[in-house]
Write a protein that holds these residues in place. Structure first.
Motif, PDB file in Angstrom:
ATOM      1  N   LEU A 158       0.835  -1.186   0.000  1.00 38.09           N
ATOM      2  CA  LEU A 158       0.000   0.000   0.000  1.00 38.09           C
ATOM      3  C   LEU A 158       0.872   1.239   0.000  1.00 38.09           C
ATOM      4  O   LEU A 158       1.886   1.303   0.685  1.00 38.09           O
ATOM      5  N   GLY A 159       0.469   2.229  -0.755  1.00 39.51           N
ATOM      6  CA  GLY A 159       1.197   3.487  -0.790  1.00 39.51           C
ATOM      7  C   GLY A 159       0.820   4.372   0.384  1.00 39.51           C
ATOM      8  O   GLY A 159       0.088   3.971   1.291  1.00 39.51           O
ATOM      9  N   GLU A 160       1.275   5.605   0.362  1.00 35.94           N
ATOM     10  CA  GLU A 160       0.996   6.545   1.441  1.00 35.94           C
ATOM     11  C   GLU A 160      -0.499   6.886   1.528  1.00 35.94           C
ATOM     12  O   GLU A 160      -0.988   7.231   2.592  1.00 35.94           O
ATOM     13  N   ALA A 177       1.813  -2.342 -10.578  1.00 34.01           N
ATOM     14  CA  ALA A 177       3.031  -3.075 -10.919  1.00 34.01           C
ATOM     15  C   ALA A 177       4.136  -2.111 -11.354  1.00 34.01           C
ATOM     16  O   ALA A 177       5.310  -2.296 -11.017  1.00 34.01           O
ATOM     17  N   THR A 178       3.774  -1.064 -12.083  1.00 39.11           N
ATOM     18  CA  THR A 178       4.761  -0.076 -12.532  1.00 39.11           C
ATOM     19  C   THR A 178       5.350   0.667 -11.348  1.00 39.11           C
ATOM     20  O   THR A 178       6.570   0.880 -11.279  1.00 39.11           O
ATOM     21  N   GLN A 179       4.492   1.040 -10.399  1.00 40.20           N
ATOM     22  CA  GLN A 179       4.978   1.733  -9.207  1.00 40.20           C
ATOM     23  C   GLN A 179       5.892   0.831  -8.386  1.00 40.20           C
ATOM     24  O   GLN A 179       6.907   1.276  -7.860  1.00 40.20           O
ATOM     25  N   ARG A 215      11.305  -0.734  -6.602  1.00 38.47           N
ATOM     26  CA  ARG A 215      12.406  -1.704  -6.527  1.00 38.47           C
ATOM     27  C   ARG A 215      13.663  -1.156  -7.194  1.00 38.47           C
ATOM     28  O   ARG A 215      14.768  -1.304  -6.687  1.00 38.47           O
ATOM     29  N   ALA A 216      13.486  -0.516  -8.353  1.00 42.30           N
ATOM     30  CA  ALA A 216      14.636   0.065  -9.048  1.00 42.30           C
ATOM     31  C   ALA A 216      15.290   1.154  -8.199  1.00 42.30           C
ATOM     32  O   ALA A 216      16.516   1.244  -8.125  1.00 42.30           O
ATOM     33  N   LYS A 217      14.482   1.976  -7.537  1.00 38.15           N
ATOM     34  CA  LYS A 217      15.011   3.036  -6.682  1.00 38.15           C
ATOM     35  C   LYS A 217      15.770   2.442  -5.498  1.00 38.15           C
ATOM     36  O   LYS A 217      16.856   2.910  -5.136  1.00 38.15           O
ATOM     37  N   GLN A 218      15.219   1.386  -4.883  1.00 41.62           N
ATOM     38  CA  GLN A 218      15.888   0.734  -3.758  1.00 41.62           C
ATOM     39  C   GLN A 218      17.199   0.103  -4.196  1.00 41.62           C
ATOM     40  O   GLN A 218      18.203   0.174  -3.493  1.00 41.62           O
ATOM     41  N   GLU A 219      17.206  -0.538  -5.368  1.00 41.01           N
ATOM     42  CA  GLU A 219      18.435  -1.143  -5.880  1.00 41.01           C
ATOM     43  C   GLU A 219      19.476  -0.070  -6.177  1.00 41.01           C
ATOM     44  O   GLU A 219      20.659  -0.249  -5.900  1.00 41.01           O
TER      45      GLU A 219
END
Length: 155
Positions: free
Chosen positions: A48-50, A57-59, A64-68
């Motif tokens: 869940l988002g804020e 799925a895109t979000q 995941r890309a940002k965390q990586e």
């Protein structure tokens, strides 16, 4: 669905909530875990988002890309810091400092005693005084540390 079992768990790292949704109940699981690992059969994790709505799925892919990327950035910072420390250690000269104790916080020279030693004027210095020890009286106008040496401009 049985909402009596529904719980929201908040991830300490980013504040998002994860919920496991099954056909019969809704149960909270910790962020980053999978339903199979927690013994919840047939369910899937919903992040869940804020705003409290499930992320698409895109979000999720972007997150995941940002965390990586952040993980790679931290690893790069650690590696660069280790390389800099090794470089500093390699650059540190292994020579003996013969003038240790002759610089830093020394007592003020106020010429309170007369030594009687002969002083040579700077303008009288010449090639004839090479390899001789001479005493000069001057003030330091400029100092340029370079390598393991320090060059002084006297006046």
């Amino acid at each position: 669905m049985d909402t009596a079992h529904a719980k929201n768990s908040t991830s300490p790292s980013n504040g998002d909530k994860e919920i496991v949704v099954t056909a019969t109940s809704t149960t909270a699981i910790p962020a980053g875990s999978t339903p199979a690992a927690d013994g919840v059969a047939g369910g899937y994790a919903v992040v869940l988002g804020e705003d409290g709505k499930p992320l698409s799925a895109t979000q999720l892919k972007k997150r995941r890309a940002k965390q990586e990327k952040e993980a790679r950035k931290l690893e790069t910072q650690r590696r660069v810091a280790a390389e800099k420390a090794a470089e500093r250690a390699a650059r540190k000269p292994n020579t003996v400092d013969y003038s240790a104790g002759k610089y830093g916080a020394l007592p003020l020279n106020q010429s309170q005693e007369r030594t009687g030693r002969k002083r040579t004027r700077i303008e009288d210095l010449s090639e004839s005084l090479v390899d001789q020890v001479v005493l000069v009286q001057a003030r330091i106008h400029k100092q340029n540390p370079w390598g393991g040496m320090c060059f002084l401009t006297l006046r």
